[in-house]
Design an enzyme around this catalytic site. Sequence first.
Site, PDB file in Angstrom:
ATOM      1  N   SER A 286       0.875  -1.250  -0.287  1.00 63.85           N
ATOM      2  CA  SER A 286       0.439  -0.099  -0.145  1.00 63.85           C
ATOM      3  C   SER A 286       0.784   1.465  -0.002  1.00 63.85           C
ATOM      4  CB  SER A 286      -0.888  -0.069   1.050  1.00 63.85           C
ATOM      5  OG  SER A 286      -1.909   0.626   1.184  1.00 63.85           O
ATOM      6  N   ASP A 297      10.313   4.938  -9.944  1.00 62.69           N
ATOM      7  CA  ASP A 297       9.075   5.614 -11.132  1.00 62.69           C
ATOM      8  C   ASP A 297      10.301   7.498 -11.878  1.00 62.69           C
ATOM      9  OD1 ASP A 297       8.416   3.734 -11.549  1.00 62.69           O
ATOM     10  OD2 ASP A 297       5.874   4.680 -11.365  1.00 62.69           O
ATOM     11  N   LYS A 311      -0.137  -3.908  -3.023  1.00 59.47           N
ATOM     12  CA  LYS A 311      -1.667  -4.038  -2.715  1.00 59.47           C
ATOM     13  C   LYS A 311      -2.008  -2.262  -3.786  1.00 59.47           C
ATOM     14  CE  LYS A 311      -4.803  -2.319   0.717  1.00 59.47           C
ATOM     15  NZ  LYS A 311      -4.755  -0.777   0.497  1.00 59.47           N
TER      16      LYS A 311
END
Length: 545
Positions: A286, A297, A311
């Site tokens: 999460s 990223d 998740k």
Amino acid sequence: MKRIFLTTIAVLLLAAPMTAQNDFEIAKNVDIFVSILKELNDKYADEISPGKLTQTAIDAMLKSLDPYTVYYPESEIEDFRMMTTGQYGGVGALIQQHGKDVVISEPYEGSPSQKAGLRAGDIVRKVNGQSLEGKNSSDVSAAMKGQPGSTLVLEVFRPSANKNMTFNIVREEIKLPNIPYSGMLDNEVGYVKLDQFTEKAGSEVREAFLKLKDQGMKYFILDLRDNGGGLLNEAVNIMNIFVDRGVQIVETKGKIPEQQRVHKTMAPVTDKEIPVVVLVNEHSASASEIVSGAFQDLDRAVIVGKKSFGKGLVQNVLPLDYNTSLKITVAKYYIPSGRCVQNIEYFEKDTAKGAFKIPDSLAVAFKTKNGRTVYDKGGVEPDVLTEDTLLSEVLASLVMHNLIFDFANNYRATHDTIVAADKFTVDDKLYEEFVAFLKDKDYSYKTETEEVLEDLKKAADEDKVFKEIESYYNQLKEKLDKEKAQDLYKFKDEISKYLASEIVVRYYYQKGRIINLLSEDKDIAVAKSILKDQARYKSILSPKK
């Protein structure tokens, strides 16, 4: 009273907001449900509990959706508070099932339980005079929680002293720490262990980070291993320490307009140059995946460890009547490259097969800020994978049978103090004491080789050839038994490290355990080597040619 209760349910359910296309279906099924409940209440052969039946119906309904959509009745309000804030009213102690008993496994440092004198291994017998015999750990946990300021009379049996003890403890507001430990690993590398993303996690990480910089930190490790997540906004706040204001960290996409949101950093950056390694494992989920995925990223850190949990769903908590709440999945989240880390598809599932794991064959390629290729394979894949650290069969058995736990309790009963957490080790003398302690204890287990040998015997019996190989089988089994008898010494180093950490936690609590294990942590060793080899660090964050 029961008829009033049933009527109230019907009115509340029928008055709930309905989307236009489902008005009739909802009204029809609510009417059916209430009719069944009324008939059961009037005609069932035994007395029923309408509340329990309704709870069962709600739980079954939500279970058919996804595991994160959960109803919290009033009786679980403390669990709900702990989930969202990290706080609850209680005595501040971990408990665990130990056979038929429930025992204190660890009092929190500075908590009412620790100040009162509770110790790991104490068997909980009564709470406020009410016997807890035959109760499980959930029942005991519920009995020990309550309003801060209220008094709890706790009766325990302490095996190491062979006596019953009574403690009068005033419950307090217990706040589980977001950061159980932070510190310098050497003169250059700073380290923060983040356990959860409850309120103020971002500001606490920033505060710890600045303290480490004051101590000369040149490189930084953020440890998100075993961090199951928490508040999305705190994940964004943590990223804001390392990237400029106005950078997109996560986007949420749901059915209703309020869930179509882009979350960007909103404050001036604290340090956008310091080299960072983020540690993750299969239990990082999460918000941990938002942070580690955004770091990856944006090419702002090297990710080290194991592939994360996967998740990518967002939950909101909705307050309901009668002090109840509903945690409901409202959206998926997407990290800066545009990928979602969700590992299991709950929304587009085949009703016959249920939810399914998204296969790697359907993975889509995305690009990081620097142009590196990453994939949406259900979780964040580390830039540098580390070796699996599986417990040996003998250590797993010792842990499962609570024998290391029990020995540590006995050690604490006979030793008032030990050396500092980072200095404590299990020497040969102490290890022999542990081996002697195990002499009359059962910790039987099967090795993989033994299981293979049993399969061989079974297959040979089925083929009716076992008599021909029986002598060879017996020789091999005897050899394996002799080898297995040496497992306590073959895996001595591994067992000693685990035993040392279990003893240390009796004196220095969770922070001490972390400190004791730092020097032996292979993932941290990999992280340090990457940070101190800046050519390698930059190469990892550069696109492959």
